[in-house]
Every structure is written in structure tokens, then in C-alpha cells.
Design a protein around this motif. Sequence first.
Motif, short mmCIF file in Angstrom:
data_model
loop_
_atom_site.label_atom_id
_atom_site.label_comp_id
_atom_site.label_asym_id
_atom_site.label_seq_id
_atom_site.Cartn_x
_atom_site.Cartn_y
_atom_site.Cartn_z
N HIS A 139 37.04 -60.29 -45.26
CA HIS A 139 36.12 -60.02 -44.16
C HIS A 139 36.75 -58.84 -43.42
O HIS A 139 37.82 -58.98 -42.83
CB HIS A 139 36.00 -61.26 -43.26
CG HIS A 139 35.18 -61.04 -42.03
ND1 HIS A 139 35.34 -61.81 -40.91
CD2 HIS A 139 34.19 -60.15 -41.75
CE1 HIS A 139 34.49 -61.40 -39.98
NE2 HIS A 139 33.79 -60.40 -40.46
N SER A 140 36.11 -57.66 -43.52
CA SER A 140 36.71 -56.43 -42.98
C SER A 140 35.94 -55.93 -41.77
O SER A 140 34.72 -56.03 -41.70
CB SER A 140 36.73 -55.34 -44.06
OG SER A 140 37.56 -55.74 -45.12
N LEU A 141 36.70 -55.34 -40.83
CA LEU A 141 36.13 -54.77 -39.61
C LEU A 141 36.64 -53.34 -39.44
O LEU A 141 37.86 -53.11 -39.49
CB LEU A 141 36.54 -55.61 -38.40
CG LEU A 141 36.12 -57.08 -38.51
CD1 LEU A 141 37.33 -57.96 -38.73
CD2 LEU A 141 35.37 -57.51 -37.29
N TYR A 142 35.71 -52.41 -39.23
CA TYR A 142 36.06 -51.01 -39.02
C TYR A 142 34.92 -50.34 -38.27
O TYR A 142 33.76 -50.58 -38.55
CB TYR A 142 36.34 -50.30 -40.35
CG TYR A 142 35.31 -50.53 -41.43
CD1 TYR A 142 34.39 -49.54 -41.78
CD2 TYR A 142 35.24 -51.74 -42.12
CE1 TYR A 142 33.45 -49.74 -42.77
CE2 TYR A 142 34.30 -51.95 -43.12
CZ TYR A 142 33.41 -50.95 -43.44
OH TYR A 142 32.47 -51.15 -44.41
N TYR A 143 35.30 -49.51 -37.29
CA TYR A 143 34.31 -48.92 -36.38
C TYR A 143 33.43 -50.04 -35.83
O TYR A 143 33.94 -51.05 -35.38
CB TYR A 143 33.52 -47.80 -37.06
CG TYR A 143 34.41 -46.63 -37.43
CD1 TYR A 143 34.95 -45.82 -36.45
CD2 TYR A 143 34.76 -46.38 -38.76
CE1 TYR A 143 35.81 -44.77 -36.76
CE2 TYR A 143 35.60 -45.32 -39.09
CZ TYR A 143 36.12 -44.53 -38.08
OH TYR A 143 36.96 -43.50 -38.40
N ILE A 182 38.19 -47.80 -48.73
CA ILE A 182 38.35 -46.48 -48.11
C ILE A 182 37.06 -45.68 -48.18
O ILE A 182 36.71 -44.97 -47.26
CB ILE A 182 39.56 -45.70 -48.67
CG1 ILE A 182 39.85 -44.49 -47.76
CG2 ILE A 182 39.36 -45.29 -50.11
CD1 ILE A 182 41.21 -43.93 -47.85
N LYS A 183 36.30 -45.82 -49.26
CA LYS A 183 35.02 -45.11 -49.37
C LYS A 183 34.04 -45.64 -48.31
O LYS A 183 33.35 -44.89 -47.64
CB LYS A 183 34.45 -45.30 -50.78
CG LYS A 183 33.03 -44.83 -50.96
CD LYS A 183 32.95 -43.35 -51.27
CE LYS A 183 31.60 -42.88 -51.77
NZ LYS A 183 30.52 -42.88 -50.81
N ARG A 184 34.01 -46.97 -48.14
CA ARG A 184 33.13 -47.55 -47.12
C ARG A 184 33.58 -47.09 -45.73
O ARG A 184 32.76 -46.79 -44.86
CB ARG A 184 33.12 -49.08 -47.23
CG ARG A 184 32.60 -49.54 -48.59
CD ARG A 184 32.25 -51.00 -48.69
NE ARG A 184 33.15 -51.98 -48.14
CZ ARG A 184 34.02 -52.69 -48.85
NH1 ARG A 184 34.17 -52.49 -50.16
NH2 ARG A 184 34.75 -53.61 -48.26
N PHE A 185 34.90 -47.01 -45.53
CA PHE A 185 35.46 -46.54 -44.27
C PHE A 185 35.03 -45.09 -44.01
O PHE A 185 34.56 -44.75 -42.94
CB PHE A 185 36.99 -46.66 -44.32
CG PHE A 185 37.69 -46.05 -43.15
CD1 PHE A 185 37.89 -46.77 -41.99
CD2 PHE A 185 38.16 -44.74 -43.20
CE1 PHE A 185 38.55 -46.22 -40.90
CE2 PHE A 185 38.82 -44.18 -42.13
CZ PHE A 185 39.01 -44.91 -40.97
N LYS A 189 32.75 -43.62 -41.01
CA LYS A 189 33.31 -42.59 -40.12
C LYS A 189 32.36 -41.40 -40.04
O LYS A 189 32.10 -40.87 -38.97
CB LYS A 189 34.68 -42.14 -40.64
CG LYS A 189 35.33 -41.07 -39.77
CD LYS A 189 36.72 -40.75 -40.23
CE LYS A 189 37.36 -39.62 -39.46
NZ LYS A 189 37.36 -39.78 -38.02
N ARG A 190 31.81 -41.00 -41.19
CA ARG A 190 30.86 -39.89 -41.22
C ARG A 190 29.63 -40.20 -40.38
O ARG A 190 29.18 -39.40 -39.59
CB ARG A 190 30.47 -39.58 -42.67
CG ARG A 190 29.68 -38.31 -42.85
CD ARG A 190 29.38 -37.99 -44.30
NE ARG A 190 29.05 -39.14 -45.13
CZ ARG A 190 27.88 -39.77 -45.13
NH1 ARG A 190 26.92 -39.39 -44.35
NH2 ARG A 190 27.68 -40.80 -45.95
N LEU A 191 29.09 -41.41 -40.52
CA LEU A 191 27.94 -41.83 -39.72
C LEU A 191 28.25 -41.82 -38.24
O LEU A 191 27.41 -41.44 -37.42
CB LEU A 191 27.47 -43.24 -40.12
CG LEU A 191 26.71 -43.34 -41.45
CD1 LEU A 191 26.47 -44.81 -41.78
CD2 LEU A 191 25.40 -42.59 -41.36
N GLN A 192 29.47 -42.25 -37.89
CA GLN A 192 29.88 -42.29 -36.47
C GLN A 192 29.94 -40.89 -35.87
O GLN A 192 29.69 -40.71 -34.70
CB GLN A 192 31.25 -42.96 -36.34
CG GLN A 192 31.26 -44.43 -36.64
CD GLN A 192 30.50 -45.24 -35.61
OE1 GLN A 192 30.71 -45.09 -34.43
NE2 GLN A 192 29.58 -46.07 -36.07
N SER A 193 30.32 -39.89 -36.70
CA SER A 193 30.48 -38.54 -36.15
C SER A 193 29.21 -37.72 -36.18
O SER A 193 29.17 -36.62 -35.68
CB SER A 193 31.63 -37.81 -36.83
OG SER A 193 31.87 -38.23 -38.13
#
Length: 194
Positions: A139-143, A182-185, A189-193
Motif C-alpha cells: 500500500h503506497s503513498l506518494y504526493y 518509480i514510473k508511477r511516482f 510528479k509530472r501531473l502535479q507540476s
Amino acid sequence: MAQEIEIEFKNLLTEDEYEKVYHFLPFKSVELMEQTNYYFETEDLNLKQQGAALRIRQKQGQWTLTLKQPHAEGLLETHDSLTEEEANLWIQNKMTEKPHVSKQLDDLGISLENLHYLGSLTTRRKELAYKEATVVLDHSLYYDKEDYELEVEAGSKETGKKVIDEILHVCNIPNRETDNKIKRFYDRKRLQSE
């Protein structure tokens, strides 16, 4: 070990599917581990272009620098241990030479000065041995994102494929093309920026 070949199969899950797998195998009796990956890249995404990824993983008080590169059998992982102080310097973009990873980066034509810290991804993980493989529920959390994932790590592609196919079949979960963390990360990240 400074290098190893990683053979793994992944499948993204919904929260309900995660619960199905959790109850299908004896995950309840397994300790929950939390680990955080800190990712690094060059401005021009040189590592990504070469199919490689660089991270520091903090897990159970240990800090490990890992470079993942494509390999015929899976992924070649090159590791170096770090002290907490060294890891914190890396996160502050003050990279220090480490024997195994630095050599591999040199071979890829990437210098430490060109690397910078991208961000982190935290995973709550349960893992257990099952039919000559290691089955992992993450279960991963990022942004602002969270996701659920089934991973099967095995000594051979045949064993790994057989085990993940069985679990997906028994739990009635579709097989999904799944990018690595890392690809999902990167995608998030791209969507966030934007």
C-alpha cells in the motif's frame, strides 16, 4: 551482496482486491513493514531514458542506495549501504561517492553532480513465502495518491508467473499491465507540476 538480479511480477489492485489477496494468503500473521524510497534523477531524465532508476530505501533503520538497470533476466540491482547522515546528504543534493553504485553510474555516463533529489514514496508492506516465491502486498503513498499492488518475486520467471497467475485467478482479479513504483511516482510528479 553488491549486485543481484531481481525477477518480479506486479499487478495493481483496487482496495477490495487487496483485501481479497490479504485474506486468501496468511498475511494477517505477518508483520507490517514500512519503507520509504527517496528517488534521484538528472534534469534531462538520463536514468529513465536508459531504463534505469536510482533510489535510497530506508527500511527498519537501514539505508540502502540502489541502482536498478535492465537485464535479460529481470532487473540488475546494484547496492551500497549508507549511514543515515550520508542518506540525508543525498536528499539535500550533496551526493557522496559509493563504490558499487558510482561505478555503475559511470558506466551509464552519469555523474553524481548531475543528480538531484525528486521526492519520496512510502510503502506499507506485508510479505510472505509461498510456493518457492515471495508474495508481497504493498500500500503506497506518494504526493496526493495512494495505490495497492501485488508483487511476486521468484528465482525464475516461470515460478513467478505461475504464482502470480494462481493468486489472480483464485481471487478473481484481472491481470493489469503495471508500471513499477518509480514510473508511477514520475507520472504523478509530472501531473502535479502541470
